[in-house]
Design a protein around this motif. Structure first.
Motif, PDB file in Angstrom:
ATOM      1  N   SER A   1      -0.048  -5.254   0.869  1.00  0.00           N
ATOM      2  CA  SER A   1      -1.404  -5.221   0.290  1.00  0.00           C
ATOM      3  C   SER A   1      -1.822  -6.631  -0.081  1.00  0.00           C
ATOM      4  O   SER A   1      -0.988  -7.438  -0.500  1.00  0.00           O
ATOM      5  CB  SER A   1      -1.400  -4.343  -0.963  1.00  0.00           C
ATOM      6  OG  SER A   1      -2.573  -4.574  -1.714  1.00  0.00           O
TER       7      SER A   1
ATOM      8  N   ASN B   1       0.850  -1.192   0.000  1.00  0.00           N
ATOM      9  CA  ASN B   1       0.000   0.000   0.000  1.00  0.00           C
ATOM     10  C   ASN B   1       0.889   1.246   0.000  1.00  0.00           C
ATOM     11  O   ASN B   1       2.115   1.155   0.227  1.00  0.00           O
ATOM     12  CB  ASN B   1      -0.891   0.007   1.247  1.00  0.00           C
ATOM     13  CG  ASN B   1      -1.849  -1.167   1.215  1.00  0.00           C
ATOM     14  OD1 ASN B   1      -2.511  -1.403   0.204  1.00  0.00           O
ATOM     15  ND2 ASN B   1      -1.910  -1.898   2.320  1.00  0.00           N
ATOM     16  N   ALA B   2       0.235   2.434  -0.198  1.00  0.00           N
ATOM     17  CA  ALA B   2       1.004   3.686  -0.259  1.00  0.00           C
ATOM     18  C   ALA B   2       1.817   3.894   1.019  1.00  0.00           C
ATOM     19  O   ALA B   2       2.927   4.446   0.984  1.00  0.00           O
ATOM     20  CB  ALA B   2       0.046   4.843  -0.490  1.00  0.00           C
ATOM     21  N   ASP B   3       1.293   3.425   2.172  1.00  0.00           N
ATOM     22  CA  ASP B   3       2.024   3.633   3.438  1.00  0.00           C
ATOM     23  C   ASP B   3       3.058   2.535   3.702  1.00  0.00           C
ATOM     24  O   ASP B   3       3.622   2.438   4.789  1.00  0.00           O
ATOM     25  CB  ASP B   3       1.027   3.715   4.601  1.00  0.00           C
ATOM     26  CG  ASP B   3       0.232   2.429   4.764  1.00  0.00           C
ATOM     27  OD1 ASP B   3       0.511   1.454   4.012  1.00  0.00           O
ATOM     28  OD2 ASP B   3      -0.657   2.371   5.640  1.00  0.00           O
ATOM     29  N   GLY B   4       3.271   1.673   2.725  1.00  0.00           N
ATOM     30  CA  GLY B   4       4.314   0.652   2.872  1.00  0.00           C
ATOM     31  C   GLY B   4       3.838  -0.657   3.470  1.00  0.00           C
ATOM     32  O   GLY B   4       4.588  -1.637   3.512  1.00  0.00           O
ATOM     33  N   THR B   5       2.589  -0.697   3.960  1.00  0.00           N
ATOM     34  CA  THR B   5       2.091  -1.949   4.547  1.00  0.00           C
ATOM     35  C   THR B   5       1.767  -2.941   3.418  1.00  0.00           C
ATOM     36  O   THR B   5       1.439  -2.528   2.301  1.00  0.00           O
ATOM     37  CB  THR B   5       0.824  -1.704   5.402  1.00  0.00           C
ATOM     38  OG1 THR B   5      -0.135  -1.030   4.559  1.00  0.00           O
ATOM     39  CG2 THR B   5       1.107  -0.879   6.624  1.00  0.00           C
TER      40      THR B   5
END
Ligand code: PLP
Length: 478
Positions: free
Chosen positions: A444, A438-442
Motif C-alpha cells: 500500500s 492492502n487486505a490482499d497483501g499487495t
C-alpha cells in the motif's frame, strides 16, 4: 504593551462570541490549544501577531470598498482609504517597489490579478482594449469569444510542479492552465538545482509571453537577475511569485540577484507565510503595469476585505522594524540547522540542503511514500505536509517527499539546538515506520505501521520541546 491587554482582548472577544454560539468560541479556544501543542513544520504557515489578528476582528469587515483609494464605487470609504493607503505605503517602502496593490484575498488571487494585468498590457485585442477602459459591460458575445481565444493562445513558462512550482503557474487543475499554454522548466537531475541554461533554451524554443519565477517547494535561492535576462532575450514579461519567501526578501536575507523586486516586471505574494501577516495576497509592480493591476477588483477579485487590509498594514509595519530582519535570518539559520540534523542522521534531502526557509526530505530512503511519512509524523505530534520530489515516481497524491519549514517555529523562538532535537524526532519516526499492505497483501502507498506507544512518546517529547517556547505568551484564556 502589557500582556494583560492581549489576554483581556481575546478573553472578552470569546465571551461575546460565546453568548451567541458557544461552540464557535470553544472551537477558537481549542484551535489555540492545538496550535500551542503541535510542532508546526508546515513551510507555508506561521503565527501572526496579536495586533495583526485583532486588526481583522472588527467593523471594517462590514464595509464595501470596490475601486481604489480615493476612487471608490461606494460612499463612505474614507477610513478604508486610510488603511489601504497605509498598507500599500508600507509594502512599497519595505520592498522598494514602485507600486503596491494590497487588495488580493490570497496568493492565487494575486496571481490572477497579475495574469490579467500582463495580458491586458500585452495583448493586442479589441476585446481587451475595451476591457482596459473599464467597459467590460459593453463587451459583446463576439468580443468575449475573441478574448477567450486570445487568452487561450498565450504562453507561460514556469517551474514544473514536481520541481517545486505552484499550480497557478500554468497547470491544468488551475485556471492558469486553461488561460495559458504552459511549458515547464525543471531542475538538474544530478544536483536538484535550476539549470539556467536549460531555462534559456526552453524560453528560446517556446517564446512565452510570461516567464514565471518562484516556487512552493524549492529549497534554494533563485537568481532573478539571470531569469530577467532570459525573459528580456525573448521579449517575455518576467513575473515572480514570492509567496513563500516574501519574509526573507522583507528581512533582507535575499538581496541583490536574489531579491525579485528590482528584477521582475511584476511580483505577487501571499502575506501569511514567511511574511507573518494575515491570510491574503499582494501585487508589486513596475509603474507601467500599475493601472492594470489596480483594476484587479472587480476584474477578477471580489470586493476588497478592509479588515484584512488593516491587518496587512499592521503586519507590514511590523516587518519594517529592525527585529524582523533578525527573525528572517533566524528562519534560514534554523532551516539549515534542521537540514544538517537530518543529513547527519542519514536522511536524503532534495538538493542536499537548503538556503531558504524549507527543507524537502526524500522519504523513499526510509522506504516510505510521502503520505505514509506525513501520517506517521502527524501521529507523533509533528505537523508537516507531503510533497512531490523532482521526477517523483509516486505522483502528486502519494508523493515521495515531506516538506518542512521553519517560519512558524522560529516565531515561537526555537533555535539551532531545538532544530537538532526536531531532526532527531523526525528521523526516529521515519526509521521506525514501515510501509503497510492492502487486505490482499499487495503493498500500500497509504498504509503504514508505527508502534502507538512510540508515537505517543515522540508526541510527548515534541510537547516538552515546545514548553520552553510558549505560543502567544501574552494570551491567557483561562
Ligand atoms: N503561490 C505560491 C508559490 C504558493 O506556494 C501558494 C500557496 O501555497 C499560493 C501562491 C497560493 O496562496 P493562497 O493559498 O493564499 O491562495
Amino acid at each position: 504593551m502589557s500582556r494583560n491587554a492581549e489576554s483581556t482582548a481575546f478573553r472578552s472577544a470569546l465571551e461575546v462570541i460565546r453568548a451567541v454560539e458557544p461552540r464557535v468560541a470553544d472551537a477558537i479556544g481549542a484551535e489555540l490549544t492545538d496550535q500551542r501543542e503541535s510542532l508546526k513544520l508546515i513551510a507555508s504557515e506561521n503565527y501572526a501577531s496579536p495586533a495583526t489578528l485583532l486588526a481583522m476582528g472588527n467593523w471594517f469587515s462590514d464595509k464595501y470598498a470596490e475601486g481604489t483609494v480615493g476612487r471608490r464605487f461606494y460612499a463612505g470609504c474614507q477610513n478604508v482609504d486610510t488603511v489601504e493607503a497605509l498598507a500599500a505605503e508600507h509594502a512599497r517602502e519595505l520592498f522598494g517597489a514602485a507600486h503596491a496593490y494590497v487588495q488580493p484575498h490570497s496568493g492565487i488571487d494575486a496571481n490572477l490579478v497579475a495574469f490579467w494585468a500582463v495580458l491586458a498590457d500585452r495583448v493586442e485585442s479589441p476585446a481587451l482594449k475595451k476591457a482596459q477602459v473599464r467597459q467590460v459591460n459593453d463587451l459583446t458575445e463576439a468580443d468575449w469569444f475573441a478574448l477567450r481565444r486570445e487568452l487561450g493562445n498565450q504562453r507561460m513558462l514556469g517551474m514544473s510542479l514536481d520541481a517545486g512550482g505552484h499550480l497557478t503557474h500554468g497547470f491544468r487543475p488551475n485556471i492558469s492552465g486553461k488561460m495559458f499554454d504552459q511549458r515547464s522548466y525543471g531542475t538538474d537531475p544530478a544536483t536538484g538545482l535550476i539549470d539556467y541554461d536549460r531555462v534559456a533554451e526552453a524560453a528560446r524554443e517556446f517564446k512565452p509571453l510570461i516567464l514565471v519565477g518562484g516556487y512552493s517547494a524549492y529549497p534554494r535561492k533563485v537568481n532573478f537577475r539571470i531569469l530577467r535576462e532570459i525573459a528580456d532575450s525573448v521579449g517575455a514579461t518576467f513575473m515572480v511569485d514570492m509567496a513563500h519567501f516574501a519574509g526573507l526578501v522583507a528581512g533582507k536575507v535575499f538581496t541583490g540577484d536574489f531579491d525579485p523586486v528590482p528584477h521582475a516586471h511584476i511580483v505577487t505574494t501571499t502575506t501569511h507565510k514567511s511574511l507573518r501577516g494575515p491570510r491574503g495576497g499582494m501585487v508589486l509592480c513596475q509603474p507601467e503595469l500599475a493601472d492594470q493591476v489596480d483594476r484587479g477588483c472587480p476584474m477578477v477579485l471580489g470586493g476588497p476585505l478592509p479588515h484584512v487590509m488593516a491587518a496587512k498594514a499592521v503586519a507590514l509595519a511590523e516587518a519594517r522594524r529592525p527585529d524582523f530582519a533578525d527573525y528572517a535570518q533566524r528562519i534560514v539559520d534554523n532551516a539549515q540547522a534542521l537540514a544538517e540534523g537530518l543529513l547527519s542522521r542519514g536522511a536524503t534531502l532534495v538538493t542536499g540542503g537548503t538556503d531558504n526557509h524549507l527543507v524537502l526530505i526524500d522519504v523513499s530512503g526510509y522506504g516510505l511514500t510521502g503520505r505514509q511519512a506525513e501520517q506517521a509524523l502527524l501521529d507523533s505530534g509533528i505537523v508537516t505536509n507531503r510533497n512531490s520530489v523532482p521526477q517523483d515516481p509516486n505522483g502528486a497524491w502519494y508523493t515521495s517527499g515531506i516538506r518542512i519549514g521553519t517560519p512558524a517555529l522560529t516565531t515561537r523562538g526555537l533555535g539551532a539546538a531545538e532544530m537538532d532535537q526536531t531532526a532527531e524526532l523526525i528521523h526516529t519516526v521515519l526509521t521506525q515506520t514501515t510501509a503497510g499492505a492492502n487486505a490482499d497483501g499487495t503493498p500500500s502507498k497509504a498504509k503504514y505501521n508505527l508502534d502507538a506507544g512510540l508515537a505517543d512518546k515522540i508526541a510527548r517529547q515534541a510537547t516538552d520541546l515546545l514548553a520552553t517556547y510558549p505560543l502567544y505568551p501574552g494570551i491567557d484564556l483561562s
